[in-house]
Scaffold this motif. Sequence first.
Motif, short mmCIF file in Angstrom:
data_model
loop_
_atom_site.label_atom_id
_atom_site.label_comp_id
_atom_site.label_asym_id
_atom_site.label_seq_id
_atom_site.Cartn_x
_atom_site.Cartn_y
_atom_site.Cartn_z
N VAL A 83 0.84 -1.30 0.08
CA VAL A 83 -0.05 -0.05 0.04
C VAL A 83 0.73 1.25 -0.19
O VAL A 83 0.60 2.10 -0.74
CB VAL A 83 -1.01 -0.02 0.89
N THR A 84 2.10 1.01 0.80
CA THR A 84 2.94 2.27 0.81
C THR A 84 3.37 2.56 -0.88
O THR A 84 3.25 3.67 -1.34
CB THR A 84 4.13 2.07 1.60
N SER A 85 3.91 1.48 -1.41
CA SER A 85 4.50 1.68 -2.78
C SER A 85 3.55 2.12 -3.62
O SER A 85 3.74 2.92 -4.54
CB SER A 85 5.32 0.51 -3.05
N LEU A 86 2.28 1.52 -3.60
CA LEU A 86 1.32 1.99 -4.58
C LEU A 86 0.93 3.39 -4.34
O LEU A 86 0.35 4.03 -5.23
CB LEU A 86 0.07 0.95 -4.66
N CYS A 131 12.87 4.68 -19.71
CA CYS A 131 12.75 6.14 -19.71
C CYS A 131 13.79 6.79 -18.54
O CYS A 131 13.74 7.99 -18.29
CB CYS A 131 11.52 6.77 -19.65
N SER A 132 14.73 5.92 -18.24
CA SER A 132 15.72 6.42 -17.17
C SER A 132 15.07 6.97 -16.13
O SER A 132 15.45 8.06 -15.86
CB SER A 132 16.99 7.11 -18.05
N PRO A 133 14.12 6.39 -15.29
CA PRO A 133 13.57 7.06 -14.31
C PRO A 133 14.68 7.17 -13.06
O PRO A 133 15.63 6.59 -12.89
CB PRO A 133 12.45 6.13 -13.65
N GLY A 134 14.43 8.29 -12.10
CA GLY A 134 15.35 8.39 -11.07
C GLY A 134 15.33 7.47 -10.17
O GLY A 134 16.07 6.96 -9.32
N LEU A 135 14.10 6.91 -9.90
CA LEU A 135 13.46 6.16 -8.50
C LEU A 135 12.97 4.90 -9.28
O LEU A 135 12.15 4.81 -10.15
CB LEU A 135 12.44 6.94 -8.03
N LEU A 136 13.51 3.77 -8.87
CA LEU A 136 13.00 2.61 -8.90
C LEU A 136 12.09 1.91 -7.81
O LEU A 136 12.96 2.02 -6.78
CB LEU A 136 13.83 1.53 -9.55
N ILE A 137 10.92 1.65 -7.96
CA ILE A 137 10.30 1.11 -6.63
C ILE A 137 10.13 -0.55 -6.93
O ILE A 137 9.59 -0.92 -8.02
CB ILE A 137 8.81 1.52 -6.47
N ALA A 138 10.83 -1.35 -6.01
CA ALA A 138 10.65 -2.71 -6.49
C ALA A 138 10.12 -3.48 -5.18
O ALA A 138 10.56 -3.42 -3.99
CB ALA A 138 12.18 -3.22 -6.55
N ASP A 139 8.81 -3.90 -5.80
CA ASP A 139 7.89 -4.64 -4.47
C ASP A 139 8.30 -6.03 -4.88
O ASP A 139 7.60 -6.78 -5.47
CB ASP A 139 6.48 -4.43 -4.80
N ILE A 199 8.59 -2.43 -10.50
CA ILE A 199 8.66 -3.75 -10.82
C ILE A 199 7.79 -4.43 -9.39
O ILE A 199 7.89 -4.02 -8.17
CB ILE A 199 9.78 -4.39 -11.02
N PHE A 200 7.25 -5.56 -9.84
CA PHE A 200 6.39 -6.31 -9.02
C PHE A 200 6.98 -7.77 -8.81
O PHE A 200 7.83 -8.34 -9.58
CB PHE A 200 4.92 -6.44 -9.52
N ILE A 208 16.66 3.46 -5.14
CA ILE A 208 15.88 2.18 -5.03
C ILE A 208 15.13 2.17 -3.85
O ILE A 208 15.60 2.11 -2.80
CB ILE A 208 16.44 1.07 -5.51
N LEU A 209 13.72 2.02 -4.05
CA LEU A 209 13.05 1.57 -2.97
C LEU A 209 12.42 0.40 -2.82
O LEU A 209 11.77 -0.32 -3.69
CB LEU A 209 11.75 2.60 -2.73
N PHE A 210 13.15 -0.48 -2.11
CA PHE A 210 13.34 -2.07 -2.16
C PHE A 210 12.20 -2.64 -1.01
O PHE A 210 12.54 -2.28 0.26
CB PHE A 210 14.75 -2.48 -2.22
N ILE A 211 11.19 -3.28 -1.50
CA ILE A 211 10.25 -3.74 -0.52
C ILE A 211 10.29 -5.20 -0.48
O ILE A 211 10.54 -5.86 -1.47
CB ILE A 211 9.01 -3.30 -1.01
N THR A 212 10.53 -5.64 0.85
CA THR A 212 10.60 -7.08 0.88
C THR A 212 10.33 -7.47 2.25
O THR A 212 10.49 -6.82 3.12
CB THR A 212 12.02 -7.50 0.52
N HIS A 213 10.03 -8.76 2.33
CA HIS A 213 9.78 -9.29 3.80
C HIS A 213 11.03 -10.24 4.13
O HIS A 213 11.14 -10.81 5.10
CB HIS A 213 8.40 -10.43 3.86
N ASN A 214 12.04 -10.36 3.27
CA ASN A 214 13.19 -11.19 3.30
C ASN A 214 14.46 -10.52 4.24
O ASN A 214 15.20 -9.48 3.48
CB ASN A 214 13.73 -11.75 2.17
#
Lengths: 316, 334
Positions: free
Chosen positions: B50-53, B178-186, B102-103, B215-221
Amino acid sequence: MTDLLEIRALKKNFPVARRGVVQAVQDVSFAVAAGEVVGLVGESGSGKTTVGRMILRLIEPTSGEIRFDGIDLLAASAPEMRKLRRRMQIIFQDPFASLNPTMSVGAIVGEALDIHGLAKGSARTDRIVDLLQRVGLPAEAMERYPHEFSGGQRQRVGIARALAVEPAFIVADEPVSALDVSVQAQVINLLQDLQEQLGLALMFIAHDLAVVEHIADRVIVMYLGRIMEVAPSRDLYRNPRHPYTVALLSAAPTPDPLVRPQRIILSGELPSSLNPPSGCVFRTRCPHAVAACAEVVPPLEEVAPGHFKACIRDVV
Amino acid sequence: MTETLLEVTDLRTEFSVEGGKIHPVDGVSFSVARGETLAVVGESGSGKSVTSLSIMGLLPHPPARISQGSIRLRCKDGQMRELVGLDDHALQRIRGNDMAMIFQEPMTSLNPVQRVGAQVAETILLHENIGRTAAMERVRALLNRVDIPDPMRRMQDYPHQMSGGMRQRVMIAMALACSPGLLIADEPTTALDVTVQAQVLLLMRRLQDELGMGILFITHNLGVVAEVARNVVVMYAGRVLEQGDVVEIFHRPRHPYTRSLLASLPRLHGRSAGKRERLAAIPGSMPSPRDLPPGCPFAPRCNDRIDACDAAVPALVDSGHGHLTRCLRWQELA
Ligand SMILES: Nc1ncnc2c1ncn2[C@@H]1O[C@H](COP(=O)(O)OP(=O)(O)O)[C@@H](O)[C@H]1O
Ligand SMILES: Nc1ncnc2c1ncn2[C@@H]1O[C@H](COP(=O)(O)OP(=O)(O)O)[C@@H](O)[C@H]1O
Ligand SMILES: [Mg+2]
Ligand SMILES: [Mg+2]
């Protein structure tokens, strides 16, 4: 210890329409002693589930031999098989899919008792309550339905159902893979306690190497349908001898930012099990492969007491 | 000083559900700098997605709405822009261009009946005014950049003809188009086997070094967190319980939840000779946003709980060096 389960040259081919034959399990042999915990690890598609299900004859082997308590499972008569069924149970990964949503928890656990005519009337209720308490669920859980429980609690229901028939052997197929770590630890502790209290033999299938190290006495490593290495847990983790095991262990991330892993990155992709490489199935990705690796399938050879590897090279 | 790319302040996301409103994300603040990775870690349902979305502006509204806080993103013109309150059209221009996501399961974001080359090309054509042939050449270069062998041939593949690892590479290529500055990886590697995960993490690190993206890296690991992150946010039941530098979080955890979580992990080579030990499990499970306790959300499972913990949600306080913790007792427990 005597062997409770003995598997010899087990093989499973799945014919798939127009595309050939999936060679899911090839020439797998191992034994499990009474009261022993054997871990089965390997990446997805390596054949772990197929092996586990063949032992319970939920999948018919293409060939090979499975002996349980000395009885040839594949030749057993229907009544013999029914008796054996009681002694072997399975716990599945997905506690959501493996419990019938229209049945109460009491009915789910009770059904296992009924199938084998194990308890009736008030004895049956007592037994269900006892089983639920054993897995850490309150007696009231009997009246409730699977969707009312969390993932960890559902897995407890699955365990209670498996225990109902007092099995000697349980195949646990990724029983904690769908659970969060805090809940995973609860279920691992429960399985471990039950295993010790009841003297169960357990085949613990998982892809998490740390979980398997924690619970297993002995570990079998599979890759593309074949066994690569078998060893007592401590030997396997401290002194892996097969290049695949070494790569697999090096790939697991360590929960410590100050530890920088010496990682072996495998090149390329897992080959298709429709057309596995000749000789050693790992050779196409092995950093140590030589021409001879393509010639013959390396046999499992003992390299230290109880420690076997299927590799003709002596590099690790 | 590294430049801030994303600044989330006091974010609260509300869902209208039967019987009222819930807040799966409540009072979350963090920032991501250029070239750095921030990991958000938490159990399932803690509010990571929910944070990343919310940041991507991809939550369905209704029922979802950002009811409080600010999300500021540095765009290509160098300016920080407020994303909360932007209309869909403006957000659409920013997505892909300035931030991309990316999901866990690439299959859900790929079109199963379109060749992957054409899909990546479409992303480029959406944002850039170039011809089809030029776009296809860019696709080839992108697939090459994410280490997909024989890109000319793989462009012709349909998603199901690729392995999970290859599909995730395609998603990364598409995100970088398109070379975005921020990548959100869920949870980008959650569905992958460890050896494939290792390949993908290595690729992400290399691309970050080359392109300088945040990179905003989302994980449970927690193992993955330790490996990729510079800074960490620990979420639980929609709240940040602890936040700070990765070494601080793993070696000097201040919140009982973080401590218990680390203690509950089985570890490689963690077993002493022969002996089997019990894991330090945390009893119970995380509360749902529909019935949160009045005070600290972790209190019902906490060994160090005192009555005051149930009175009100504790504040997130700085325990030194920007290491934040939301525990009344952090000082006496330290
Ligand atoms: N019913 C089936 N039909 C065709 N192929 C199958 C079937 N079940 C499993 N396979 C294939 O057999 C191989 C081994 O699968 P499985 O035993 O599920 O592996 P694991 O449990 O290690 O992930 C895989 O290539 C899988 O796709
Ligand atoms: N569309 C929705 N409607 C109602 N509740 C939702 C919706 N989406 C997510 N939630 C709830 O928000 C909480 C956080 O979910 P999520 O962010 O997906 O968790 P995570 O990604 O950490 O596993 C969960 O309790 C989930 O049930
Ligand atoms: Mg499986
Ligand atoms: Mg999520």
